[in-house]
Design a protein around this motif. Structure first.
Motif, mmCIF file in Angstrom:
data_model
loop_
_atom_site.group_PDB
_atom_site.id
_atom_site.type_symbol
_atom_site.label_atom_id
_atom_site.label_comp_id
_atom_site.label_asym_id
_atom_site.label_seq_id
_atom_site.Cartn_x
_atom_site.Cartn_y
_atom_site.Cartn_z
ATOM 1 N N ILE A 108 0.871 -1.184 0.000
ATOM 2 C CA ILE A 108 0.000 0.000 0.000
ATOM 3 C C ILE A 108 0.903 1.229 0.000
ATOM 4 N N TRP A 109 0.746 2.054 -1.013
ATOM 5 C CA TRP A 109 1.605 3.228 -1.190
ATOM 6 C C TRP A 109 0.950 4.470 -0.604
ATOM 7 N N ARG A 110 1.734 5.198 0.179
ATOM 8 C CA ARG A 110 1.248 6.470 0.706
ATOM 9 C C ARG A 110 1.189 7.502 -0.416
ATOM 10 N N ASP A 111 2.209 7.496 -1.249
ATOM 11 C CA ASP A 111 2.251 8.324 -2.450
ATOM 12 C C ASP A 111 3.136 7.586 -3.437
ATOM 13 N N THR A 112 3.550 8.278 -4.498
ATOM 14 C CA THR A 112 4.312 7.596 -5.542
ATOM 15 C C THR A 112 5.712 7.202 -5.098
ATOM 16 N N LEU A 113 6.178 7.713 -3.960
ATOM 17 C CA LEU A 113 7.539 7.441 -3.502
ATOM 18 C C LEU A 113 7.611 6.634 -2.216
ATOM 19 N N HIS A 114 6.563 6.692 -1.405
ATOM 20 C CA HIS A 114 6.646 6.127 -0.059
ATOM 21 C C HIS A 114 5.631 4.998 0.129
ATOM 22 N N ILE A 115 6.118 3.914 0.758
ATOM 23 C CA ILE A 115 5.253 2.783 1.083
ATOM 24 C C ILE A 115 4.588 3.050 2.427
ATOM 25 N N ASP A 116 3.267 2.886 2.449
ATOM 26 C CA ASP A 116 2.536 3.078 3.700
ATOM 27 C C ASP A 116 2.600 1.808 4.550
ATOM 28 N N SER A 117 2.297 0.678 3.923
ATOM 29 C CA SER A 117 2.316 -0.580 4.670
ATOM 30 C C SER A 117 2.306 -1.744 3.689
ATOM 31 N N ILE A 118 2.626 -2.909 4.202
ATOM 32 C CA ILE A 118 2.555 -4.144 3.424
ATOM 33 C C ILE A 118 1.572 -5.059 4.128
ATOM 34 N N ALA A 119 0.497 -5.372 3.420
ATOM 35 C CA ALA A 119 -0.580 -6.138 4.045
ATOM 36 C C ALA A 119 -0.541 -7.595 3.596
ATOM 37 N N GLN A 120 -0.897 -8.481 4.516
ATOM 38 C CA GLN A 120 -1.071 -9.890 4.189
ATOM 39 C C GLN A 120 -2.529 -10.082 3.760
ATOM 40 N N VAL A 121 -2.724 -10.464 2.504
ATOM 41 C CA VAL A 121 -4.071 -10.548 1.953
ATOM 42 C C VAL A 121 -4.418 -12.004 1.661
ATOM 43 N N HIS A 122 -5.524 -12.448 2.233
ATOM 44 C CA HIS A 122 -6.039 -13.788 1.928
ATOM 45 C C HIS A 122 -6.866 -13.721 0.639
ATOM 46 N N TYR A 123 -6.683 -14.706 -0.196
ATOM 47 C CA TYR A 123 -7.439 -14.729 -1.453
ATOM 48 C C TYR A 123 -7.581 -16.168 -1.929
ATOM 49 N N MET A 124 -8.428 -16.353 -2.942
ATOM 50 C CA MET A 124 -8.628 -17.675 -3.528
ATOM 51 C C MET A 124 -7.716 -17.796 -4.750
ATOM 52 N N HIS A 125 -6.843 -18.776 -4.729
ATOM 53 C CA HIS A 125 -5.846 -18.975 -5.787
ATOM 54 C C HIS A 125 -6.368 -20.031 -6.766
ATOM 55 N N TYR A 126 -6.519 -19.610 -8.019
ATOM 56 C CA TYR A 126 -7.059 -20.504 -9.044
ATOM 57 C C TYR A 126 -5.914 -21.145 -9.820
ATOM 58 N N TYR A 127 -6.062 -22.450 -10.064
ATOM 59 C CA TYR A 127 -5.070 -23.215 -10.812
ATOM 60 C C TYR A 127 -5.753 -23.910 -11.997
ATOM 61 N N PRO A 128 -4.986 -24.135 -13.090
ATOM 62 C CA PRO A 128 -3.585 -23.762 -13.327
ATOM 63 C C PRO A 128 -3.470 -22.275 -13.664
ATOM 64 N N ASP A 129 -2.336 -21.678 -13.258
ATOM 65 C CA ASP A 129 -2.114 -20.263 -13.536
ATOM 66 C C ASP A 129 -0.783 -20.028 -14.255
ATOM 67 N N ASP A 130 -0.184 -21.111 -14.765
ATOM 68 C CA ASP A 130 1.143 -21.005 -15.375
ATOM 69 C C ASP A 130 1.218 -21.668 -16.750
ATOM 70 N N ILE A 131 0.088 -21.745 -17.435
ATOM 71 C CA ILE A 131 0.086 -22.341 -18.781
ATOM 72 C C ILE A 131 0.848 -21.416 -19.734
ATOM 73 N N VAL A 132 1.716 -21.987 -20.546
ATOM 74 C CA VAL A 132 2.433 -21.216 -21.564
ATOM 75 C C VAL A 132 2.173 -21.863 -22.921
ATOM 76 N N LEU A 133 1.589 -21.095 -23.822
ATOM 77 C CA LEU A 133 1.323 -21.551 -25.188
ATOM 78 C C LEU A 133 2.221 -20.798 -26.155
ATOM 79 N N THR A 134 2.760 -21.490 -27.147
ATOM 80 C CA THR A 134 3.599 -20.855 -28.169
ATOM 81 C C THR A 134 2.825 -20.828 -29.487
ATOM 82 N N ALA A 135 2.523 -19.630 -29.941
ATOM 83 C CA ALA A 135 1.644 -19.440 -31.103
ATOM 84 C C ALA A 135 2.460 -19.320 -32.381
#
Length: 650
Positions: free
Chosen positions: A239-266
């Protein structure tokens, strides 16, 4: 009360207005900005509603909004064969689907970051609306990256989709089940996916059918299948206070969807359909024929208003898709129109090569009369110049000189020890007399004949190569006698002389790429690249699993490798129907710095990093990213004023 004159009153009012205006203009920043993005206040039907029967969606906002290019930025899934109507109308967005709703199906309308307020253009951020025609909402997601198979550049704006039909034929016969589109980084997220097993494809859809229906469409495929899952996870958000300074770093719980690392070569499949593109006679001495694809059997030409027996010298490029017919006879060169019948191989509607005959009128771009007029003007100009010289009693010519053959010599004064010298002719040669082509080397103070090999370059008609065992640090002289080279129209070369100094070994580095940890026995071609991602040298991996580059100039380089499965020395694309992937490409993930007189050995594990993390950012082609960030101008203003800023409070 004393009344002021009208002019004085006007002056006072005008001055007051001026003072107030100046006061506002002089304020540091004019007050707080409106940085708040639009907020959703409701929708019909509700977001994530089930049992929906209507094809019209209304989403309501707290202010006037707009959508940036909805045709490109908004993705409806499952894909709609008839384009839906998507429009911003005041404080709402209206989406009207045209296709029939499918039963028990989750629909997602992914707006990406295309929504912003109408006045300040504050982006709302990524937003996806969903509803279901059944009794449940499918919420799983599949994500990854699409890269260009040849150079691993992120492939932007390409469709990526899923099939629950795992047969190969589905990609040819059915629309994709659920779709997304890649962003400027080649990243995609397919949302609203139900539990199950899927195959994934990428498609540069040319006709809006959401299936692979045209050979010209870029595609990517894999035989891997995927079963989407989700689990709770945690990440750190800054979380940024402004463009130069960090206000805080938060631990955020979320739902992680898989697979999230598929690589296709077109890739684009090689277009092998053969058809005539065009014929042209830009120059009167040649007829050029261009095809979409080459064939070893070159076209046969029969003259209709001229005798075509032995009339041509035929020249083709290496692919046999561009053929030049040089006219031997100057009488034919001077003929403005050549009528001819051309017999050639073309692809029919069944994809088979068949014989075809065309009648062609080959018109010279510049008519003979106009060419003669230009020659006459040139002669008269020369004649006037000679007459002036004669009157001034200066040496002059009485015979108009013939034009020399304009030979191009690629013979640099500073020669690399591993380089050849080249000669390019503008027209087919009638004579190349190697007795009139000399190479001398300087030993002490004396010049001696040096040995060389002189040969046509890759069987090209008008290109020659001089292969020399150059001695580093030595001096040479390359000389061509007058008339040593004569073309089919009788034009002869002028004498030519070029001094050559071969660079010393101290001016170069030697680079070894060690790929010993790559177990595959397939041939590996390693390419040394410049800062523009262009190949400057290629080397094959030897039996000791190293590729060597000698005579490398000091500088910054990069490296790419590909698996040359057919051992032809070229990168080959894939083919879907043949179940053939493009030849695998890898990038050395860092730049390579070389210094003179240094030998460098670098270990390279081709598969150590995922493909989407291999290519150095300095080589990436610049993509026009449409990703927009929410503005934070009030935080910057507060920092300048030295006060605390809390979003939502002034």
């Amino acid at each position: 009360m004393r009344l002021l004159p009208l002019c004085a009153t006007f002056f006072i009012l005008h001055s007051s207005f001026f003072i107030l205006s100046c006061a506002r203009m002089g304020s540091p920043d004019g007050g707080w900005y409106d940085d708040d993005p639009p907020r959703i206040v409701g929708s019909m039907p509700a977001d994530k509603a089930t049992g929906v029967k209507t094809k019209k969606v209304n989403i309501y906002f707290d202010e006037y909004i707009k959508i940036a290019d909805p045709t490109q930025n908004v993705i409806v899934s499952p894909p709609q064969l008839e384009m839906p109507e998507i429009a911003a109308k005041g404080k709402k967005i209206v989406v009207e689907l045209k296709d029939t709703l499918k039963p028990d199906m989750t629909y997602t309308i992914d707006f990406s970051d295309a929504i912003s307020d109408n006045n300040e253009d504050n982006p709302m951020g990524n937003y996806t609306f969903s509803f279901s025609t059944g009794q449940q909402i499918d919420t799983l997601e599949v994500s990854g990256y699409v890269l260009n198979a040849e150079d691993l550049n992120p492939q932007s704006n390409i469709l990526v989709g899923l099939y629950d039909d795992l047969a190969d034929s589905a990609f040819r016969t059915k629309p994709l089940l659920r779709v997304s589109r890649t962003d400027a980084n080649g990243h995609f997220v397919i949302k609203g996916v139900a539990e199950g097993e899927y195959r994934i494809y990428a498609l540069q859809d040319m006709d809006g059918e959401y299936k692979f229906s045209q050979k010209s469409e870029m595609i990517a495929f894999t035989h891997n299948t995927y079963k989407p899952t989700v689990k709770p996870d945690m990440r750190q958000d800054t979380i940024w206070r402004d463009t130069l300074h960090i206000d805080s770093i938060a631990q955020v719980h979320y739902m992680h969807y898989y697979p999230d690392d598929i690589v296709l070569t077109a890739f684009h499949e090689k277009i092998t359909d053969r058809y005539l593109l065009k014929t042209e006679r830009k120059e009167p001495d040649r007829l050029q024929v261009f095809f979409s694809y080459g064939n070893e059997q070159l076209p046969i030409i029969r003259g209709l208003n001229f005798n075509s027996d032995d009339a041509f010298i035929v020249e083709s490029n290496s692919k046999k898709d561009s053929i030049t017919y040089w006219l031997r006879d100057t009488l034919l060169v001077n003929q403005d129109t050549l009528s001819l019948e051309m017999t050639y191989q073309m692809t029919d509607s069944l994809g088979k090569l068949v014989e075809k005959k065309d009648t062609i009128e080959a018109l010279a771009k510049i008519p003979y009369a106009k060419r003669q007029k230009a020659l006459q003007k040139e002669y008269e100009t020369w004649q006037k110049q000679q007459e002036k010289k004669r009157k001034r009693e200066e040496p002059y010519d009485s015979i108009f000189p013939a034009k020399p053959l304009d030979v191009k010599y690629s013979v640099p004064q500073a020669m690399d020890p591993n380089r050849s010298a080249y000669i390019e002719l503008p027209t087919p040669p009638a004579l190349v007399d190697t007795a009139g082509i000399h190479l001398y080397t300087k030993i002490d103070t004396l010049w001696y004949e040096a040995s060389y090999q002189f040969q046509q370059r890759d069987s090209m008609l008008r290109s020659y190569e001089m292969v020399v065992d150059w001695q580093p640090g030595s001096e040479y002289s390359f000389e061509v006698d007058s008339a040593a080279i004569v073309d089919i129209y009788g034009l002869a070369c002028k004498p030519f002389k070029q001094g050559i100094k071969v660079k010393t070994l101290d001016e170069y580095a030697t680079l070894f790429m060690d790929i010993s940890n790559y177990a595959d026995s397939s041939a590996v071609i390693v390419q040394l690249l410049d800062k523009g991602d262009k190949v400057i040298a290629s080397g094959k991996m030897e039996s000791d699993h190293t590729a060597a580059f000698y005579y490398v100039k000091p500088g910054t380089y990069y490296a790419r490798a590909f698996i040359d499965r057919n051992d032809n020395g070229l990168w080959d694309t894939g083919n879907y129907d043949a179940n053939q992937q493009p030849e695998a490409v890898y990038y050395y993930p860092r730049s390579i710095e070389t210094k003179a007189k240094f030998d460098i050995t670098l270990a390279w594990n081709l598969t150590e990093k995922p493909l989407n993390q291999q290519k150095p950012s300095a080589l990436m082609k610049k993509q026009s990213s449409k990703k927009r960030q929410q503005k934070n101008r009030n935080a910057d203003r507060a920092a300048k004023l030295g006060i605390e800023y809390i979003k939502g409070k002034r």
